[in-house]
Design an enzyme around this catalytic site. Sequence first.
Site, mmCIF file in Angstrom:
data_model
loop_
_atom_site.group_PDB
_atom_site.id
_atom_site.type_symbol
_atom_site.label_atom_id
_atom_site.label_comp_id
_atom_site.label_asym_id
_atom_site.label_seq_id
_atom_site.Cartn_x
_atom_site.Cartn_y
_atom_site.Cartn_z
ATOM 1 N N TYR A 198 -1.880 -0.632 10.699
ATOM 2 C CA TYR A 198 -1.836 -0.990 9.272
ATOM 3 C C TYR A 198 -0.575 -0.411 8.627
ATOM 4 O O TYR A 198 0.121 -1.085 7.865
ATOM 5 C CB TYR A 198 -3.102 -0.435 8.606
ATOM 6 C CG TYR A 198 -3.274 -0.743 7.130
ATOM 7 C CD1 TYR A 198 -3.598 -2.025 6.698
ATOM 8 C CD2 TYR A 198 -3.158 0.268 6.175
ATOM 9 C CE1 TYR A 198 -3.794 -2.288 5.339
ATOM 10 C CE2 TYR A 198 -3.352 0.011 4.826
ATOM 11 C CZ TYR A 198 -3.677 -1.266 4.414
ATOM 12 O OH TYR A 198 -3.869 -1.527 3.076
ATOM 13 N N SER A 224 0.864 -1.191 0.000
ATOM 14 C CA SER A 224 0.000 0.000 0.000
ATOM 15 C C SER A 224 0.893 1.231 0.000
ATOM 16 O O SER A 224 2.060 1.150 0.422
ATOM 17 C CB SER A 224 -0.852 -0.004 1.281
ATOM 18 O OG SER A 224 -1.540 1.216 1.439
HETATM 19 N N1 LIG Z 1 -8.707 -1.130 -0.961
HETATM 20 C C1 LIG Z 1 -7.709 -0.265 -0.918
HETATM 21 O O1 LIG Z 1 -7.904 0.959 -1.013
HETATM 22 C C2 LIG Z 1 -6.302 -0.750 -0.794
HETATM 23 C C3 LIG Z 1 -5.261 0.179 -0.964
HETATM 24 C C4 LIG Z 1 -3.939 -0.245 -0.850
HETATM 25 C C5 LIG Z 1 -3.676 -1.558 -0.570
HETATM 26 N N2 LIG Z 1 -4.692 -2.445 -0.401
HETATM 27 C C6 LIG Z 1 -4.340 -3.827 -0.075
HETATM 28 O O2 LIG Z 1 -4.824 -4.653 -1.097
HETATM 29 C C7 LIG Z 1 -5.145 -5.927 -0.572
HETATM 30 C C8 LIG Z 1 -6.554 -6.304 -0.974
HETATM 31 O O3 LIG Z 1 -7.436 -5.296 -0.523
HETATM 32 P P1 LIG Z 1 -8.963 -5.212 -1.025
HETATM 33 O O4 LIG Z 1 -9.307 -3.791 -0.970
HETATM 34 O O5 LIG Z 1 -9.156 -5.981 -2.273
HETATM 35 O O6 LIG Z 1 -9.676 -5.965 0.223
HETATM 36 P P2 LIG Z 1 -11.125 -6.664 0.331
HETATM 37 O O7 LIG Z 1 -12.010 -6.099 -0.689
HETATM 38 O O8 LIG Z 1 -11.516 -6.600 1.755
HETATM 39 O O9 LIG Z 1 -10.783 -8.195 -0.043
HETATM 40 C C9 LIG Z 1 -9.877 -8.888 0.795
HETATM 41 C C10 LIG Z 1 -9.745 -10.337 0.373
HETATM 42 O O10 LIG Z 1 -8.862 -10.972 1.301
HETATM 43 C C11 LIG Z 1 -9.563 -12.027 1.992
HETATM 44 N N3 LIG Z 1 -9.128 -12.042 3.375
HETATM 45 C C12 LIG Z 1 -9.332 -11.099 4.321
HETATM 46 N N4 LIG Z 1 -8.822 -11.507 5.487
HETATM 47 C C13 LIG Z 1 -8.279 -12.731 5.267
HETATM 48 C C14 LIG Z 1 -7.617 -13.673 6.090
HETATM 49 N N5 LIG Z 1 -7.433 -13.462 7.399
HETATM 50 N N6 LIG Z 1 -7.179 -14.824 5.534
HETATM 51 C C15 LIG Z 1 -7.385 -15.064 4.209
HETATM 52 N N7 LIG Z 1 -8.012 -14.224 3.395
HETATM 53 C C16 LIG Z 1 -8.457 -13.067 3.923
HETATM 54 C C17 LIG Z 1 -11.049 -11.710 1.831
HETATM 55 O O11 LIG Z 1 -11.886 -12.863 1.875
HETATM 56 P P3 LIG Z 1 -12.481 -13.440 3.263
HETATM 57 O O12 LIG Z 1 -12.951 -12.256 4.058
HETATM 58 O O13 LIG Z 1 -13.568 -14.371 2.854
HETATM 59 O O14 LIG Z 1 -11.362 -14.173 3.922
HETATM 60 C C18 LIG Z 1 -11.055 -11.107 0.429
HETATM 61 O O15 LIG Z 1 -11.018 -12.119 -0.548
HETATM 62 C C19 LIG Z 1 -4.906 -5.823 0.932
HETATM 63 O O16 LIG Z 1 -3.634 -6.320 1.243
HETATM 64 C C20 LIG Z 1 -4.965 -4.340 1.191
HETATM 65 O O17 LIG Z 1 -4.215 -3.977 2.340
HETATM 66 C C21 LIG Z 1 -5.990 -2.068 -0.512
#
Ligand SMILES: NC(=O)c1ccc[n+]([C@@H]2O[C@H](COP(=O)([O-])OP(=O)(O)OC[C@H]3O[C@@H](n4cnc5c(N)ncnc54)[C@H](OP(=O)(O)O)[C@@H]3O)[C@@H](O)[C@H]2O)c1
Length: 249
Positions: free
Chosen positions: A151, A138
Amino acid sequence: MRTSPLRILITGASRGIGREIAIQLLDAGHSVAITARNLIDLKAVVAGRSNKTLTIVADSTDPDSGESTIKEINANWGGLDVLIINAGDGAAAPIEKTTNEIWENSIALNLTAPFQYIRATVPLMKAAKFGRIIVIASTAGLEGEPNVCAYTAAKHGVIGLVRSAAAELEKYGITVNAVCPSYVDTPMTQRSLQAAASRTGKDFDEVKSLLLAKLPGGRLLTPQEVAQVAISFIDQPEKNGLAQIVKGD
Ligand SMILES: NC(=O)c1ccc[n+]([C@@H]2O[C@H](COP(=O)([O-])OP(=O)(O)OC[C@H]3O[C@@H](n4cnc5c(N)ncnc54)[C@H](OP(=O)(O)O)[C@@H]3O)[C@@H](O)[C@H]2O)c1
């Protein structure tokens, strides 16, 4: 680039960025294993595909998750070419309201789990003299923002892990890189905005407008944009140890 199909694992791939990475790699004909905690959501991602797929229910914060997931993939496919660590999440709170639980969960999911998945994967990649490891970190891994200390600390840590692993593994044909997006249009961002609305007493649309006004280009990134940057590392062996920023401008 190795001949297709590559054997690829994406953690946290049932929705958001991970799901989009999985879809793009399935469309490209690769063999794709995905993890998350909910099997129904995982099955929906691979439904109707003729690729080789594995859907593995795994909680990344379980200390055995990395070892057991990689073991299952190796038993089915005899190796792993690409590891994409995407599972991550973050709860927002001011420092004095950041409980030990918030801190420990964030470190477990965003830092310890990537280490454990990389540790379990490296022997397979070393034996094959080939590997691509890509971590979705991130911009919070590179700069500070208020109210997300756990985080931010975990994401800074994972970039350190990526840089050290990159320096160590290059001689085995393995590259390790991080993707650092700003805010992306996913369920995680929706949850963050909802949490900020309840914390501040403002309504959701107002909180969202305030966020967009701060972002480059005044918009959320799409999961597709982030997925493309992550996937691009597979074909670029010269890129190693990078923390590639993705912004909307
Ligand atoms: N969204 C943003 O703005 C943003 C920005 C920068 C970086 N990121 C990073 O990008 C990545 C994905 O983010 P996203 O926005 O796509 O998140 P999201 O929409 O919440 O999706 C997260 C995914 O990870 C799974 N997950 C969550 N906790 C887990 C656990 N303990 N074990 C295994 N799987 C788990 C969830 O499925 P289940 O809940 O069913 O397990 C889901 O498939 C993360 O690392 C986040 O920090 C996101």
